[in-house]
Write an enzyme that holds these catalytic residues in place. Structure first.
Site, short mmCIF file in Angstrom:
data_model
loop_
_atom_site.label_atom_id
_atom_site.label_comp_id
_atom_site.label_asym_id
_atom_site.label_seq_id
_atom_site.Cartn_x
_atom_site.Cartn_y
_atom_site.Cartn_z
N LYS A 160 0.91 -1.19 -0.02
CA LYS A 160 0.01 -0.06 0.16
C LYS A 160 0.84 1.17 0.05
O LYS A 160 1.71 1.62 1.01
CB LYS A 160 -0.96 -0.09 1.23
CG LYS A 160 -1.94 -1.17 1.28
CD LYS A 160 -2.91 -1.14 0.16
CE LYS A 160 -3.94 -2.06 0.40
NZ LYS A 160 -5.17 -2.03 -0.42
N ASP A 189 -0.48 -0.71 -4.53
CA ASP A 189 -1.87 -0.16 -4.56
C ASP A 189 -1.77 1.22 -3.91
O ASP A 189 -1.56 1.25 -2.64
CB ASP A 189 -2.69 -1.26 -3.80
CG ASP A 189 -4.20 -0.62 -3.91
OD1 ASP A 189 -4.64 0.23 -4.30
OD2 ASP A 189 -5.08 -1.29 -2.86
N GLU A 215 -2.10 -0.50 -8.70
CA GLU A 215 -3.54 -0.35 -8.67
C GLU A 215 -4.33 1.02 -8.43
O GLU A 215 -3.37 1.65 -7.46
CB GLU A 215 -3.93 -1.51 -7.81
CG GLU A 215 -5.52 -1.62 -7.38
CD GLU A 215 -5.90 -2.65 -6.51
OE1 GLU A 215 -6.85 -2.65 -5.85
OE2 GLU A 215 -4.74 -3.48 -6.09
N ASP A 240 -9.73 -0.20 -8.75
CA ASP A 240 -10.78 -0.62 -7.71
C ASP A 240 -11.59 0.30 -7.28
O ASP A 240 -12.94 -0.07 -7.65
CB ASP A 240 -9.52 -1.05 -6.23
CG ASP A 240 -10.45 -1.58 -5.29
OD1 ASP A 240 -11.80 -1.85 -5.21
OD2 ASP A 240 -9.62 -1.79 -4.11
N LYS A 262 -14.61 -6.66 -6.01
CA LYS A 262 -14.89 -7.17 -4.57
C LYS A 262 -16.18 -7.45 -4.10
O LYS A 262 -17.09 -6.77 -4.76
CB LYS A 262 -14.29 -6.14 -3.48
CG LYS A 262 -12.92 -5.57 -3.74
CD LYS A 262 -12.35 -4.61 -2.68
CE LYS A 262 -10.69 -4.46 -2.80
NZ LYS A 262 -10.52 -3.16 -2.01
#
Length: 349
Positions: A160, A189, A215, A240, A262
């Site tokens: 992250k 991400d 991402e 996302d 998701k």
């Protein structure tokens, strides 16, 4: 059919920090659908793409209380009619996900077959999951990698980035992780934490570091800039937060390389399957992700995992009080079991 639900709170072993904030616990809702002496299970895991900690658990409970009386006249096999009812009543994707998941679990149990087998899927096609390292100090990130390695056979690491301290901090943390896990492939991400200029700068640098993909480099609302990144970035782009459902895929297909699906964004197994097929039809790769989901939701995603390219289904592995047992870790892969339905049972305390 009868629908019952109850909230449960789960706590992370290690709080997760992303560009929007830090989360250490989540209150989810366990949904149970009963008919013909069979019970199907689903999970609602409230989330926010605006600010961590701002979850709509109360809204989900209110929606379930509102819609449950209207579901009583349906049979669990009437999924199309149930889905239309939920959409007509503007029920959120999180609540729809729990209900749809429970309907599929019921179906598998009714057929006395694992859902992956009922859908005709090939477990041998499932790829390893990635494990997530949140925004941290370089030493903290190294320790988190070691923690994961003690828990499982780590095959991929998702990092992250988008640190509030800027891209210099992002670089420092990534280099520390590379030092700690030199032979493990890395993905990044940013959770929308970069400006367009920083995304361009970071993409070139990350490509030099051997990162597989980036991402959500830009925040929701900046999708018009994705095409510029698509033309100039040396790495594949996945989205996302910018992609909730199958309706979003066609407008994104010309400016990204893949999407992160998701369960809670999509609204259930039915929509997850639609998203996979539409994305593949548009020439995109597909990743599965999760929020603060327990083994219940992640097992449901593992059932569909043979269909996708990347798997980020590690949230339940970071829980100290996961109330469920489902898919099993084997050689870095999250594999559904051979029990009927989703194959999830309740953990006995």
């Amino acid at each position: 059919m009868q629908v019952d639900f109850q909230p449960f709170t789960i706590h992370k072993r290690f709080p997760l920090t992303i560009s929007r904030g830090t989360t250490a616990e989540n209150t989810n809702i366990w949904v149970r659908i009963q008919a013909e002496e069979i019970e199907g299970w689903g999970e609602a895991s409230p989330f926010s793409i605006v600010q961590e900690g701002k979850k709509d658990t109360d809204k989900v409970i209110q929606e379930l209380a509102q819609i449950t009386p209207h579901l009583a006249k349906y049979h669990p096999l009437e999924r199309q009619q149930i889905e239309e009812l939920l959409l007509h009543n503007n029920i959120s994707s999180v609540t729809r996900a729990a209900i749809d998941m429970a309907l599929y679990d019921w179906l598998g149990k009714r057929a006395d077959l694992p859902l992956w087998r009922l859908l005709g899927l090939d477990k041998s096609a499932i790829v390893p999951i990635s494990v997530t390292v949140g925004i941290n100090t370089p030493e903290g990130a190294k320790k988190r990698v070691r923690d994961w390695m003690e828990l499982m056979d780590v095959k991929l690491i998702k990092i992250k980035l988008g640190s509030p301290k800027g891209i210099a901090a992002d670089k420092e943390m990534l280099l520390a992780i590379k030092e700690e896990a030199s032979n493990i492939p890395l993905m990044v991400d940013a959770n929308g934490g970069w400006s367009l200029d920083n995304a361009l700068k970071m993409s070139e640098w990350l490509a030099q570091q051997g990162v597989i993909y980036i991402e959500q480099p830009l925040a929701v609302g900046q999708e018009k800039d994705l095409f510029l990144l698509y033309q100039r970035l040396p790495l594949p782009i996945f989205v996302d937060e910018s992609c909730f459902s199958s309706l979003d895929i066609p407008r994104l297909a010309s400016c990204v390389h893949g999407i992160n699906i998701k369960m809670m964004k999509a609204g259930g197994i039915s929509e997850v399957l639609r998203m996979i097929h539409i994305a593949k039809g548009c020439g995109l790769q597909v990743m599965f992700g999760c929020y603060s989901d327990s083994s219940l939701s992640n097992t449901a995603m593992s059932v569909l995992s043979p269909l996708v390219d990347y798997l980020d289904l590690d949230s339940h592995l970071n829980l100290i009080d996961d109330p469920f047992i489902g898919a099993k870790l084997e050689e870095g892969k999250l594999l559904p079991n051979d029990l009927p339905g989703l194959g999830v049972t309740q953990k006995i305390s």
